[in-house]
Design a protein around this motif. Structure first.
Motif, PDB file in Angstrom:
ATOM      1  N   LEU A   1       0.963  -1.174   0.074  1.00 40.23           N
ATOM      2  CA  LEU A   1      -0.128   0.071  -0.168  1.00 40.23           C
ATOM      3  C   LEU A   1       0.781   1.342   0.045  1.00 40.23           C
ATOM      4  N   PHE A   2       0.424   2.277  -0.884  1.00 45.04           N
ATOM      5  CA  PHE A   2       1.364   3.440  -0.930  1.00 45.04           C
ATOM      6  C   PHE A   2       0.593   4.736  -1.459  1.00 45.04           C
ATOM      7  N   VAL A   3       1.214   5.757  -1.153  1.00 43.34           N
ATOM      8  CA  VAL A   3       0.732   7.048  -1.595  1.00 43.34           C
ATOM      9  C   VAL A   3       1.454   7.456  -2.771  1.00 43.34           C
ATOM     10  N   ALA A   4       0.580   7.954  -3.905  1.00 43.22           N
ATOM     11  CA  ALA A   4       1.382   8.336  -5.077  1.00 43.22           C
ATOM     12  C   ALA A   4       0.784   9.719  -5.363  1.00 43.22           C
ATOM     13  N   THR A   5       1.784  10.523  -5.758  1.00 46.69           N
ATOM     14  CA  THR A   5       1.389  11.927  -5.968  1.00 46.69           C
ATOM     15  C   THR A   5       1.885  12.078  -7.581  1.00 46.69           C
ATOM     16  N   THR A   6       0.676  12.341  -8.450  1.00 49.92           N
ATOM     17  CA  THR A   6       0.942  12.442  -9.844  1.00 49.92           C
ATOM     18  C   THR A   6       0.163  13.704 -10.314  1.00 49.92           C
ATOM     19  N   GLY A   7       0.846  14.485 -11.194  1.00 57.93           N
ATOM     20  CA  GLY A   7       0.252  15.761 -11.531  1.00 57.93           C
ATOM     21  C   GLY A   7      -0.606  16.283 -10.562  1.00 57.93           C
ATOM     22  N   GLY A   8       0.026  16.528  -9.341  1.00 61.57           N
ATOM     23  CA  GLY A   8      -0.553  17.232  -8.347  1.00 61.57           C
ATOM     24  C   GLY A   8      -1.820  16.465  -7.579  1.00 61.57           C
ATOM     25  N   GLN A   9      -2.210  15.465  -8.085  1.00 59.59           N
ATOM     26  CA  GLN A   9      -3.090  14.403  -7.368  1.00 59.59           C
ATOM     27  C   GLN A   9      -2.530  13.537  -6.522  1.00 59.59           C
ATOM     28  N   SER A  10      -3.130  13.641  -5.302  1.00 58.47           N
ATOM     29  CA  SER A  10      -2.627  12.659  -4.137  1.00 58.47           C
ATOM     30  C   SER A  10      -3.619  11.467  -4.170  1.00 58.47           C
ATOM     31  N   GLU A  11      -3.215  10.279  -4.430  1.00 57.74           N
ATOM     32  CA  GLU A  11      -3.926   8.990  -4.553  1.00 57.74           C
ATOM     33  C   GLU A  11      -3.395   7.859  -3.599  1.00 57.74           C
ATOM     34  N   LEU A  12      -4.164   7.229  -2.950  1.00 57.51           N
ATOM     35  CA  LEU A  12      -3.885   5.998  -2.284  1.00 57.51           C
ATOM     36  C   LEU A  12      -4.018   4.666  -3.055  1.00 57.51           C
ATOM     37  N   ARG A  13      -2.741   4.115  -3.569  1.00 57.01           N
ATOM     38  CA  ARG A  13      -2.944   2.941  -4.299  1.00 57.01           C
ATOM     39  C   ARG A  13      -2.228   1.540  -3.715  1.00 57.01           C
ATOM     40  N   MET A  14      -2.593   0.362  -4.401  1.00 62.86           N
ATOM     41  CA  MET A  14      -1.840  -0.753  -3.754  1.00 62.86           C
ATOM     42  C   MET A  14      -1.675  -1.510  -4.812  1.00 62.86           C
ATOM     43  N   VAL A  15      -0.579  -2.511  -4.914  1.00 61.21           N
ATOM     44  CA  VAL A  15      -0.125  -3.440  -6.042  1.00 61.21           C
ATOM     45  C   VAL A  15       0.468  -4.481  -5.313  1.00 61.21           C
ATOM     46  N   ARG A  16       0.308  -5.514  -5.840  1.00 62.99           N
ATOM     47  CA  ARG A  16       0.734  -6.870  -5.490  1.00 62.99           C
ATOM     48  C   ARG A  16       2.273  -6.961  -5.467  1.00 62.99           C
ATOM     49  N   ALA A  17       2.803  -7.936  -4.642  1.00 56.91           N
ATOM     50  CA  ALA A  17       4.277  -7.845  -4.375  1.00 56.91           C
ATOM     51  C   ALA A  17       4.990  -8.467  -5.605  1.00 56.91           C
ATOM     52  N   ASP A  18       4.237  -8.809  -6.707  1.00 55.66           N
ATOM     53  CA  ASP A  18       4.929  -9.234  -7.782  1.00 55.66           C
ATOM     54  C   ASP A  18       4.794  -8.064  -9.019  1.00 55.66           C
ATOM     55  N   GLY A  19       4.109  -7.010  -8.744  1.00 52.97           N
ATOM     56  CA  GLY A  19       3.959  -6.122  -9.341  1.00 52.97           C
ATOM     57  C   GLY A  19       2.608  -5.990 -10.257  1.00 52.97           C
ATOM     58  N   GLN A  20       1.711  -6.954 -10.015  1.00 50.58           N
ATOM     59  CA  GLN A  20       0.344  -7.176 -10.676  1.00 50.58           C
ATOM     60  C   GLN A  20      -0.784  -6.337  -9.865  1.00 50.58           C
ATOM     61  N   GLY A  21      -1.863  -6.120 -10.449  1.00 54.75           N
ATOM     62  CA  GLY A  21      -2.956  -5.732  -9.934  1.00 54.75           C
ATOM     63  C   GLY A  21      -2.838  -4.490  -9.190  1.00 54.75           C
ATOM     64  N   LEU A  22      -2.018  -3.435  -9.947  1.00 53.37           N
ATOM     65  CA  LEU A  22      -2.166  -2.234  -9.372  1.00 53.37           C
ATOM     66  C   LEU A  22      -3.275  -1.413  -9.566  1.00 53.37           C
ATOM     67  N   GLN A  23      -3.863  -0.752  -8.415  1.00 58.85           N
ATOM     68  CA  GLN A  23      -5.033  -0.376  -8.322  1.00 58.85           C
ATOM     69  C   GLN A  23      -5.042   0.882  -7.554  1.00 58.85           C
ATOM     70  N   THR A  24      -6.180   1.938  -7.630  1.00 59.70           N
ATOM     71  CA  THR A  24      -6.390   3.024  -6.858  1.00 59.70           C
ATOM     72  C   THR A  24      -7.457   3.008  -6.133  1.00 59.70           C
ATOM     73  N   LEU A  25      -7.261   3.055  -4.940  1.00 55.72           N
ATOM     74  CA  LEU A  25      -8.276   3.217  -3.860  1.00 55.72           C
ATOM     75  C   LEU A  25      -8.991   4.367  -3.435  1.00 55.72           C
ATOM     76  N   TYR A  26      -8.217   5.375  -3.541  1.00 59.49           N
ATOM     77  CA  TYR A  26      -8.901   6.739  -3.038  1.00 59.49           C
ATOM     78  C   TYR A  26      -7.986   7.864  -3.671  1.00 59.49           C
ATOM     79  N   CYS A  27      -8.695   9.130  -4.216  1.00 59.83           N
ATOM     80  CA  CYS A  27      -8.223  10.135  -4.574  1.00 59.83           C
ATOM     81  C   CYS A  27      -8.692  11.262  -3.871  1.00 59.83           C
ATOM     82  N   ALA A  28      -7.529  11.973  -3.260  1.00 56.50           N
ATOM     83  CA  ALA A  28      -7.811  13.236  -2.298  1.00 56.50           C
ATOM     84  C   ALA A  28      -8.580  14.324  -3.202  1.00 56.50           C
ATOM     85  N   PRO A  29      -9.199  15.191  -2.769  1.00 58.86           N
ATOM     86  CA  PRO A  29      -9.888  16.288  -3.434  1.00 58.86           C
ATOM     87  C   PRO A  29      -8.443  17.111  -4.140  1.00 58.86           C
TER      88      PRO A  29
END
Length: 312
Positions: A81-109
């Motif tokens: 689980l990690f926080v990604a900041t891209t294009g000024g957008q803060s997103e809560l994401r997760m990815v499987r330990a082999d790099g598969q299944g990347l998904q965004t769980l929540y985006c901040a306003p």
């Protein structure tokens, strides 16, 4: 909860959390590398064997145009689980330990940031703060299976509360602070009970330890029966007046809701991070900011204070 904006799924969708991964027999450490490539951020999550004999880390996921922070591994070792900041957008994401299944769980306003995310031991619940450009942060609770989000805690005082670690699957340790430079240096430690439902406030919190030192760390023991606290000090740097982390550090244990303390170990150095990673082992980060820096790095120690060993 605030409306999620510009938050499309980043990968296979939340259903991927139910997929499994065959893990190897060697314990691994997962870590973040943030770089600048042609002036743009590139964030990578990597792993390496925990004995640190492997020189090069293995890339799990590299994301162009993205700055990564606050990565943490799920209890079963399957997900990061990690926080990604891209294009000024803060997103809560997760990815499987082999790099598969990347998904965004929540985006901040827009113009708000996600911080201090913590994932429960049963992997069902994630708590995190959403920090506005001005004003007090609010604490949210996300169901990692259904994706539903609720406002869990809105302070009604001058204090801001930061999730720090789970005690068990329904209780979270929080620290308090005054969100301005003149707010003082010490922090109080509280417990949030998520069973009390949404829209809690300061009166719903249980104070555990008053006056934690600003330099140091804490964690619950692996079996959640003890609170472990490391306390170092802030002192003036030799090169200027700014306060920096200095030793000695005292590591103590007490009941999970406070009480009498027992000293586990005293070190000459500044221990700025402490984590219980097994029933018998603690991880320590020594970061002497001034003077002797030869011991700086990652260490392990037995929970009884013996076996202090430098890892990296």
């Amino acid at each position: 909860p605030p409306t999620q904006v510009n938050c499309p799924p980043a990968g296979q969708g939340r259903a991927a959390i139910t997929s499994s991964l065959v893990l190897g027999s060697h314990p691994n450490v997962h870590y973040i590398v943030n770089e600048q490539v042609n002036g743009n951020p590139v964030g990578t999550i990597k792993r390496r064997v925990a004995d640190f004999q492997t020189i090069k880390g293995v890339e799990i996921k590299k994301m162009a145009g993205t700055y990564i922070s606050e990565a943490q591994v799920s209890q079963d070792g399957q997900w990061v689980l990690f926080v990604a900041t891209t294009g000024g957008q803060s997103e809560l994401r997760m990815v499987r330990a082999d790099g598969q299944g990347l998904q965004t769980l929540y985006c901040a306003p827009a113009n708000e940031k996600i911080s201090s995310s913590q994932w429960s031991f049963d992997q069902r619940t994630i708590v995190f703060n959403v920090v506005p450009a001005t004003g007090m942060p609010a604490l949210y609770l996300l169901d990692a299976i259904t994706g539903s989000v609720q406002t869990e805690l809105i302070p009604q005082s001058t204090l801001a509360y930061t999730p720090r670690t789970w005690l068990d699957n329904t209780h979270v340790y929080l620290t308090s602070s005054v969100p301005n430079p003149g707010g003082g240096s010490s922090q109080d430690l509280y417990i949030l009970d998520i069973k009390k439902g949404a829209y809690q406030n300061d009166k719903n919190l249980q104070k555990v330890v008053p006056g934690l030192q600003p330099c140091g760390s804490f964690d619950s023991s692996y079996d959640s029966t003890q609170l472990l606290v490391s306390s170092c000090h802030l002192g003036p740097a030799a090169s200027g007046s700014q306060n920096v982390a200095v030793g000695p550090t005292t590591i103590t244990s007490e009941g999970v809701t406070g009480g009498p303390t027992k000293t586990i170990q005293t070190l000459d150095h500044a221990v700025t991070m402490l984590r219980a990673i097994s029933p018998t082992t603690l991880l320590l980060l020594i970061e002497n900011a001034d003077g002797d820096t030869s011991h700086n790095g990652l260490w392990k120690m037995n929970v009884d204070g013996t076996g202090l060993t430098q890892l990296s």
